[in-house]
Design an enzyme around this catalytic site. Structure first.
Site, PDB file in Angstrom:
ATOM      1  N   ARG A  86      16.799   3.968 -18.824  1.00 29.17           N
ATOM      2  CA  ARG A  86      16.970   4.335 -17.417  1.00 29.17           C
ATOM      3  C   ARG A  86      17.753   3.240 -16.699  1.00 29.17           C
ATOM      4  O   ARG A  86      17.368   2.067 -16.747  1.00 29.17           O
ATOM      5  CB  ARG A  86      15.592   4.494 -16.751  1.00 29.17           C
ATOM      6  CG  ARG A  86      15.682   4.749 -15.270  1.00 29.17           C
ATOM      7  CD  ARG A  86      14.324   4.961 -14.582  1.00 29.17           C
ATOM      8  NE  ARG A  86      14.556   5.198 -13.171  1.00 29.17           N
ATOM      9  CZ  ARG A  86      13.820   4.709 -12.186  1.00 29.17           C
ATOM     10  NH1 ARG A  86      12.746   3.987 -12.431  1.00 29.17           N
ATOM     11  NH2 ARG A  86      14.134   4.959 -10.927  1.00 29.17           N
ATOM     12  N   HIS A 131      19.197   3.935  -6.200  1.00 33.67           N
ATOM     13  CA  HIS A 131      18.047   3.024  -6.295  1.00 33.67           C
ATOM     14  C   HIS A 131      18.244   1.904  -5.263  1.00 33.67           C
ATOM     15  O   HIS A 131      18.487   0.748  -5.609  1.00 33.67           O
ATOM     16  CB  HIS A 131      17.915   2.473  -7.719  1.00 33.67           C
ATOM     17  CG  HIS A 131      16.561   1.869  -8.042  1.00 33.67           C
ATOM     18  ND1 HIS A 131      15.810   2.257  -9.143  1.00 33.67           N
ATOM     19  CD2 HIS A 131      15.825   0.918  -7.425  1.00 33.67           C
ATOM     20  CE1 HIS A 131      14.678   1.557  -9.187  1.00 33.67           C
ATOM     21  NE2 HIS A 131      14.662   0.733  -8.156  1.00 33.67           N
ATOM     22  N   GLU A 176      11.955   6.312  -5.237  1.00 33.83           N
ATOM     23  CA  GLU A 176      10.899   5.884  -4.312  1.00 33.83           C
ATOM     24  C   GLU A 176      11.227   6.050  -2.827  1.00 33.83           C
ATOM     25  O   GLU A 176      11.420   5.067  -2.083  1.00 33.83           O
ATOM     26  CB  GLU A 176      10.514   4.425  -4.596  1.00 33.83           C
ATOM     27  CG  GLU A 176       9.860   4.241  -5.945  1.00 33.83           C
ATOM     28  CD  GLU A 176       9.296   2.842  -6.153  1.00 33.83           C
ATOM     29  OE1 GLU A 176       9.635   1.929  -5.377  1.00 33.83           O
ATOM     30  OE2 GLU A 176       8.507   2.655  -7.084  1.00 33.83           O
ATOM     31  N   ASN A 318       6.500   6.557 -10.506  1.00 35.78           N
ATOM     32  CA  ASN A 318       6.371   5.117 -10.720  1.00 35.78           C
ATOM     33  C   ASN A 318       4.934   4.741 -10.378  1.00 35.78           C
ATOM     34  O   ASN A 318       4.475   4.983  -9.261  1.00 35.78           O
ATOM     35  CB  ASN A 318       7.317   4.335  -9.809  1.00 35.78           C
ATOM     36  CG  ASN A 318       8.771   4.561 -10.159  1.00 35.78           C
ATOM     37  OD1 ASN A 318       9.088   5.191 -11.182  1.00 35.78           O
ATOM     38  ND2 ASN A 318       9.661   4.045  -9.338  1.00 35.78           N
ATOM     39  N   TYR A 320       1.893   1.639 -10.724  1.00 33.28           N
ATOM     40  CA  TYR A 320       1.542   0.264 -11.085  1.00 33.28           C
ATOM     41  C   TYR A 320       0.062  -0.046 -10.910  1.00 33.28           C
ATOM     42  O   TYR A 320      -0.512  -0.806 -11.648  1.00 33.28           O
ATOM     43  CB  TYR A 320       2.357  -0.730 -10.247  1.00 33.28           C
ATOM     44  CG  TYR A 320       3.829  -0.752 -10.604  1.00 33.28           C
ATOM     45  CD1 TYR A 320       4.317  -1.646 -11.555  1.00 33.28           C
ATOM     46  CD2 TYR A 320       4.736   0.132 -10.014  1.00 33.28           C
ATOM     47  CE1 TYR A 320       5.662  -1.675 -11.899  1.00 33.28           C
ATOM     48  CE2 TYR A 320       6.084   0.102 -10.351  1.00 33.28           C
ATOM     49  CZ  TYR A 320       6.539  -0.798 -11.292  1.00 33.28           C
ATOM     50  OH  TYR A 320       7.874  -0.816 -11.628  1.00 33.28           O
ATOM     51  N   GLU A 387       8.452   4.485 -14.147  1.00 36.83           N
ATOM     52  CA  GLU A 387       8.207   3.033 -14.106  1.00 36.83           C
ATOM     53  C   GLU A 387       6.725   2.778 -14.259  1.00 36.83           C
ATOM     54  O   GLU A 387       5.902   3.484 -13.663  1.00 36.83           O
ATOM     55  CB  GLU A 387       8.621   2.414 -12.758  1.00 36.83           C
ATOM     56  CG  GLU A 387      10.082   2.171 -12.578  1.00 36.83           C
ATOM     57  CD  GLU A 387      10.400   1.585 -11.198  1.00 36.83           C
ATOM     58  OE1 GLU A 387       9.587   0.814 -10.657  1.00 36.83           O
ATOM     59  OE2 GLU A 387      11.478   1.918 -10.677  1.00 36.83           O
TER      60      GLU A 387
END
Ligand code: GBH
Length: 490
Positions: A86, A131, A176, A318, A320, A387
């Protein structure tokens, strides 16, 4: 019933894509070379460095210098045995003025070389069209708060598709939205650092989902019939639970919090259309009480709602970490602001392991829970984890990252076993890179980069070998320990 249920999956399916990711501003460097225009991140770093969290004078001017090290990047991608890579395209590198009046041939060359090298080695490119590195010239016209950006973005996407869609089959329109709109326009943590929450972040939200939908429809009508690829968008989604599950107030805060960070972007595209009902009502009420003649949250016309709804082939996520959400003892937020509209406070527990990034703690099982929630909210939708990663510091024996990687991949397997249509996983990130406001303090790479050395030498970390073994065997072998930290192409 899920096709997986009868036979719990211990192994990743053959067509599951294992990848790693990067983003143009974070790795390319060459910020003013070969005709590239200025981006809002160039501007942020050069002209508002005091807003950085890392006060060390760093910037993405050179970063990991990927623009000059294509062979290195291909080498490490091949060493890892990735199925997919990516990366993102820089808008101002491709279109120096922000508009398609001039198209930069050097940029087309660079991305062509990257794509061709990947394909030569059977590695599937998945390309993020945007991005975060907006052309500064477009920011001067209001950037994502100007409704014209939907047209500008479509014009840019057309140049991207014209040049690369014969070979790239997986497209991510925007990375995002919450970070772009809330952190960039509502706050000062990201460019353009507009700090106008409750107004600019909401204008951005609407314009951004319309821009996404324009690129989706452009691709679907003009390129898909020729090349048959797929287009998605990437959301950040951190797991969230009410702090006190018996409290109605905490449950409402949790719901509104998730809508403010995720729902206002996802519902127009994947849900029932437009902004989520509860959130729209809340902002309308607050706006009226504050003396605004109409809601600060814009509305979608019926035509716009219809245009945006269903504009996806898959969802990128994404992920985390996560937080507990409460309505108790909420700080006094600025008025107006998204946080004040939401009325929630976020709590993390001391027992959760802390990474180098203040915002990432290891909340147990957060990825599994998040995938299940999304699978239930949007049944039938294909997902990719675009991600997921752990930040540490310099050093090659990154056992915390290894533990986190294995745990998250296990959670992916568990979610697949429970019926979530998860098609791939991209670890963040391929190599150490410029981590936005955190500079070079937070290291996410499978490969370490020495940013002191002008040649930007790279060295594999333990996690690189562990990930390679997982990809090769398509299982998670918890006993695997590499004898040495040497990587070669198989
Ligand atoms: C991702 O954002 C980005 O897509 C990627 O480019 C980046 O490299 C990666 O994270 C790792 O950083 O502590 O209050 O300053 C994840 C969302 C947005 C979460 C910025 C952390 C800073 C919060 N991130 N945010 S704060």
């Amino acid at each position: 019933a899920s096709p997986w249920k009868e036979e719990p999956v211990k192994k990743f399916p053959e067509d599951f894509l294992f990848g790693a990711g990067s983003a143009a501003y974070q790795v390319e460097g060459a910020w003013n070379e070969d005709g590239k225009g200025e981006s809002i991140w160039d501007d942020f770093m050069h002209n508002k460095p005091w807003l950085m969290i890392a006060q060390d004078g760093s910037s993405g001017d050179v970063a990991s210098d990927s623009y000059h090290n294509l062979e290195r990047d291909i080498q490490i991608i091949r060493e890892l045995g990735l199925d997919s890579y990516r990366f993102s395209i820089s808008w101002p590198r491709l279109l120096p003025s922000g508009f398609p009046d001039q198209v930069n041939e050097a940029a087309i060359q660079y991305y062509n070389n990257l794509i061709n090298e990947l394909l030569k080695h059977n590695i599937e490119p998945i390309v993020t069209i945007y991005h975060w590195d907006l052309s500064k010239s477009l920011q001067d016209l209001g950037g994502w708060t100007n409704p014209n950006i939907a047209q500008w973005y479509e014009d840019y996407a057309r140049i991207v598709f014209d040049n690369f869609s014969d070979r790239v089959k997986l497209w991510l329109t925007i990375n995002e939205p919450n970070e772009i709109c809330y952190l960039g326009y509502g706050h000062v943590l990201e460019a353009p650092a507009l700090n106008a929450s409750g107004i600019a972040d909401y204008l951005c939200a609407k314009n951004l989902v319309i821009a996404h939908a324009r690129a989706y429809h452009l691709y679907t009508s003009q390129y898909k019939p020729l090349h048959g690829g797929r287009v998605g968008i990437v959301f950040s989604a951190n797991w969230h639970v009410p702090l006190n599950s018996d409290s109605e107030a905490d449950k409402l805060a949790d719901k509104l919090h998730f809508q403010s960070k995720f729902g206002i972007y996802a519902n127009p595209i994947f849900g029932y259309g437009g902004f989520p009902k509860e959130y729209s009502e809340r902002v309308a009420e607050k706006s009226a009480a504050q003396g605004f003649p109409r809601s600060r949250l814009p509305e979608f016309s019926e035509e716009e709602k219809h245009f945006v709804l269903g504009s996806y082939d898959f969802m990128g996520v994404n992920h985390y970490t996560g937080q507990l959400v409460t309505a108790e003892n909420v700080p006094e937020y600025a008025v107006p602001s998204l946080l004040d509209d939401t009325g929630a406070d976020l709590i993390t527990l001391n027992e959760w392991k802390q990474s180098t990034s203040p915002w990432i703690k290891w909340m147990p099982n957060s990825l599994y829970n998040q995938l299940l929630e999304l699978g239930n909210l949007y049944p039938g939708v294909d997902f990719y984890i675009t991600e997921n990663g752990w930040s540490g510091s310099t050093g090659l024996v990154d056992d915390d990252r290894v533990d986190y990687l294995r745990s998250c991949l296990q959670q992916c397997l568990d979610a697949v076993a429970d019926g979530v249509r998860l098609k791939g996983y991209y670890t963040w990130s391929l190599m150490d890179s410029f981590e936005w406001a955190f500079g070079y303090d937070a290291r996410f790479g499978l490969y370490e980069i020495d940013f002191e050395d002008p040649k930007r030498p790279h060295t594999p970390r333990k996690s690189a070998l562990v990930y390679k073994h997982i990809i090769k065997t398509r299982t998670i072998d918890y006993d695997y320990a590499p004898d040495s930290l040497v990587m070669t192409i198989d």
